[in-house]
Motif scaffolding. Structure first.
Motif, PDB file in Angstrom:
ATOM      1  N   THR A 214       0.613   2.769  -2.652  1.00  0.00           N
ATOM      2  CA  THR A 214      -0.032   3.751  -1.805  1.00  0.00           C
ATOM      3  C   THR A 214      -1.495   3.849  -2.189  1.00  0.00           C
ATOM      4  O   THR A 214      -1.886   3.417  -3.276  1.00  0.00           O
ATOM      5  N   GLY A 215      -2.290   4.411  -1.302  1.00  0.00           N
ATOM      6  CA  GLY A 215      -3.689   4.634  -1.621  1.00  0.00           C
ATOM      7  C   GLY A 215      -4.595   3.477  -1.288  1.00  0.00           C
ATOM      8  O   GLY A 215      -5.777   3.504  -1.596  1.00  0.00           O
ATOM      9  N   GLY A 216      -4.054   2.445  -0.636  1.00  0.00           N
ATOM     10  CA  GLY A 216      -4.867   1.283  -0.327  1.00  0.00           C
ATOM     11  C   GLY A 216      -5.981   1.563   0.658  1.00  0.00           C
ATOM     12  O   GLY A 216      -6.948   0.812   0.725  1.00  0.00           O
ATOM     13  N   GLY A 219      -8.957   3.165  -1.727  1.00  0.00           N
ATOM     14  CA  GLY A 219      -9.321   2.499  -2.965  1.00  0.00           C
ATOM     15  C   GLY A 219      -8.260   1.487  -3.325  1.00  0.00           C
ATOM     16  O   GLY A 219      -7.499   1.026  -2.480  1.00  0.00           O
ATOM     17  N   VAL A 220      -8.186   1.124  -4.602  1.00  0.00           N
ATOM     18  CA  VAL A 220      -7.193   0.162  -5.049  1.00  0.00           C
ATOM     19  C   VAL A 220      -5.798   0.782  -4.945  1.00  0.00           C
ATOM     20  O   VAL A 220      -5.572   1.902  -5.405  1.00  0.00           O
ATOM     21  N   ALA A 221      -4.864   0.045  -4.358  1.00  0.00           N
ATOM     22  CA  ALA A 221      -3.509   0.571  -4.184  1.00  0.00           C
ATOM     23  C   ALA A 221      -2.838   0.790  -5.529  1.00  0.00           C
ATOM     24  O   ALA A 221      -2.972  -0.016  -6.460  1.00  0.00           O
ATOM     25  N   LYS A 222      -2.091   1.883  -5.623  1.00  0.00           N
ATOM     26  CA  LYS A 222      -1.380   2.261  -6.841  1.00  0.00           C
ATOM     27  C   LYS A 222       0.115   2.243  -6.571  1.00  0.00           C
ATOM     28  O   LYS A 222       0.548   2.619  -5.477  1.00  0.00           O
ATOM     29  N   THR A 360       4.146   9.315  -0.130  1.00  0.00           N
ATOM     30  CA  THR A 360       4.829   8.298  -0.934  1.00  0.00           C
ATOM     31  C   THR A 360       5.237   8.853  -2.283  1.00  0.00           C
ATOM     32  O   THR A 360       6.349   8.591  -2.774  1.00  0.00           O
ATOM     33  N   GLU A 361       4.357   9.625  -2.900  1.00  0.00           N
ATOM     34  CA  GLU A 361       4.615  10.146  -4.245  1.00  0.00           C
ATOM     35  C   GLU A 361       5.773  11.140  -4.291  1.00  0.00           C
ATOM     36  O   GLU A 361       6.201  11.535  -5.375  1.00  0.00           O
ATOM     37  N   ALA A 362       6.287  11.543  -3.131  1.00  0.00           N
ATOM     38  CA  ALA A 362       7.412  12.488  -3.067  1.00  0.00           C
ATOM     39  C   ALA A 362       8.624  11.870  -2.374  1.00  0.00           C
ATOM     40  O   ALA A 362       9.481  12.589  -1.876  1.00  0.00           O
ATOM     41  N   SER A 363       8.690  10.598  -2.305  1.00  0.00           N
ATOM     42  CA  SER A 363       9.889   9.817  -1.927  1.00  0.00           C
ATOM     43  C   SER A 363      10.390   9.806  -0.475  1.00  0.00           C
ATOM     44  O   SER A 363      11.473   9.280  -0.264  1.00  0.00           O
TER      45      SER A 363
END
Length: 560
Positions: A214-216, A219-222, A360-363
């Motif tokens: 996520t986060g692409g 910035g750089v995807a994590k 994404t961080e919460a599924s």
């Protein structure tokens, strides 16, 4: 004090869930097979896998990963495919073997794929041949040792499957040339795995199921580290929320969003597998004529999507003639749902468009509107069971009901961490489990949460906060507007002013006409100063408008 949203819960929805009901995603899948064996599980291109048939192929892929590839529990395997039958087979097979799945967008460039493969440390990848040329160029930057290449018709039975693959490659020329030493064909892998037995693997709830990147766009995807417990918890939370509408073993869900995206992975794949549902996979949702044809022949009961997909369908020829008599669940997420789209959807289909919110961080699910809600209310709904939310100011202090601030979330669905990024993890996840979402929200007295906008997308006009979602919602209600994005552009007098980037539904629509329309509905500082027309808005793989790219391409103070 009890959370205010509980008073607004529909009857029968529990306040808490027990995430230990299934020890792992494989345990969930095995339970579904035991309950719904002969029922259809997944369909694609007219081919259908029952739960029993899916389970046999899952065993074969798990055995292949263990015996032939020598992959050990905890190793990462990337899946780079659109919605095909191969995806759920590889997904559940990898999880049965104790592997961690790295979902990968097939449309990635070499730069994006190289980063994700290197960052995840993936040992293997399964890729549709249409995208294998990108994999071939990315391998030198990665730890990938094994590549499995599948063709589009590999799981379509009889002569039709090979014929489909031939047409895609040699007639439509949709498979660029590639060379990958030691690449294994999907059919060979499945044949070999089918002759073997998978080793039983003990999977713990805290084992990692997915690295979901996520986060692409910022910035750089994590890689969000999502455990089996995270995902099972969210399946149970969302399942409890929709239980009044979901009939076990009877639902047919249209899966147009890609399963490699967290929304469809949870809401379509895992949730409906647990309920014995039938996923109708749509490989290319941008092919609207084929999607409408699929809707006509599926007698579907549920559909998920993002606002842009629902808007596109409403404008697609033949959509209004689809039989919606069985449709009972229309779930919208991934981006803000516009009132005009929601109202038109209900008018055409007879089914309310239910807005949900997650990340994404919460599924991903955090809030969902009750499915019993008949009219669009402009909120993202109520926090689902076992989920706490609060709104904080810039100093991190909780604010009162009705005040805006950053939305924070806590619950069993919240990720463990970002993969190998402790500093970025600490920036969004507190020691006591609160995830800072970066979204601006208000918790109403009745417990409903109203999302204002992304914190980073806010436009500051003469010291006043302007939220793009509100401006877009107004502009989209103009009948001449097909799609719209709002951004801020620099202004020497007010710091920033609002600019609209518009895809026209009516070629005769002018900037002056749209500006006059907005003038009647928005206060002065919110009105667009500039309006630029374009043929297409930049979007993510699921149709979400990419605001950063919108700013980069249309950030000038000009019209056109």
């Amino acid at each position: 004090m009890e959370n205010p949203w509980f008073a607004s819960y529909p009857a029968g929805i529990p306040h808490q869930i027990d995430p230990s009901v299934h020890g792992s995603i494989d345990a969930l899948m095995r339970d579904a097979v035991a309950s719904f064996g002969a029922a259809p599980a997944f369909s694609s291109f007219g081919a259908t896998l029952s739960y029993d048939a899916l389970d046999a192929r899952v065993d074969a892929f798990a055995a292949f990963c263990q015996h032939r590839l020598g992959l050990k529990p905890g190793e990462r395997i990337a899946l780079m495919m659109p919605n095909l039958l191969q995806y759920p087979v590889a997904l559940f097979g990898a999880l049965r073997a104790g592997l961690c799945v790295v979902n990968t967008n097939p449309l990635y460039t070499e730069r994006e794929l190289s980063h994700q493969l290197a960052d995840s440390g993936a040992s293997a990848i399964v890729v549709l041949e249409n995208f294998a040329h990108v994999v071939a160029r990315s391998l030198r930057h990665s730890a990938v040792r094994h590549v499995v290449v599948t063709r589009i018709g590999d799981m379509v039975p009889g002569l039709r499957g090979p014929l489909m693959s031939f047409v895609v490659k040699h007639v439509k020329r949709m498979v660029p040339p590639f060379a990958i030493d030691g690449a294994i064909a999907w059919r060979d892998a499945m044949a070999e795995g089918g002759r073997l037995e998978p080793h039983p693997v003990e999977i713990a709830p805290e084992d990692v199921a997915f690295l979901q990147y996520t986060g692409g766009t910022t910035g750089v995807a994590k890689g969000a580290v999502l455990t089996h417990r995270n995902m099972i918890a969210n399946v149970l939370q969302a399942g409890a929320w929709v239980a009044s509408k979901v009939r076990r073993g009877q639902e047919v869900v249209i899966t147009a969003l890609p399963l490699y995206h967290i929304f469809a992975l949870l809401a379509n794949c895992l949730l409906f597998v647990r309920a014995g549902g039938h996923n109708v996979l749509v490989t290319n949702p941008r092919d609207l004529p084929t999607l409408v044809k699929t809707l006509r022949t599926s007698h579907f009961t549920a559909i998920t999507g993002v606002n842009t997909l629902f808007n596109a369908l409403l404008r697609a020829p033949g959509f209004a003639d689809v039989d919606f008599s069985a449709l009972r669940i229309s779930l919208s997420g991934g981006m803000a749902t516009q009132r005009d789209v929601a109202e038109r959807w209900k008018a055409v289909t007879g089914c309310p468009l239910t807005e949900a919110y997650g990340l994404t961080e919460a599924s991903p699910a955090v809030c969902i509107n009750p499915l019993e809600t008949q009219e669009f209310n402009g909120t993202i709904g109520l926090p689902i069971p076992s989920t706490d939310v609060m709104v904080v100011d810039d100093a991190g202090q909780a604010v009162g009901t009705g005040e805006s601030g950053e939305l924070c979330v806590r619950g069993p669905q919240v990720m463990r961490e970002y993969w190998n990024r402790p500093e970025e993890t600490a920036a969004v996840l507190s020691a006591d489990g609160w995830l800072h979402t970066g979204d601006i929200a208000v918790i109403q007295p009745d417990g409903y949460v109203r999302l204002v906008d992304r914190k980073k997308d806010m436009i500051l006009v003469s010291g006043f906060n302007v939220f793009p979602n509100e401006i877009e919602d107004v502009a989209a209600s103009h009948p001449g507007v097909a799609e719209v994005g709002a951004i801020g552009v620099a202004d020497e007098h007010s710091g920033e002013v609002v600019k609209l980037v518009v895809v026209r539904a009516d070629p005769a629509l002018t900037a002056d006409a749209l500006r006059a329309f907005c003038r009647e509905r928005l206060t002065g500082y919110k009105r667009p100063r500039y309006i630029e027309f374009t043929d297409e808005l930049p979007k993510s793989n699921v149709g979400k408008i990419l605001r950063r790219e919108l700013r980069e391409r249309f950030g000038g103070a000009n019209e056109g």
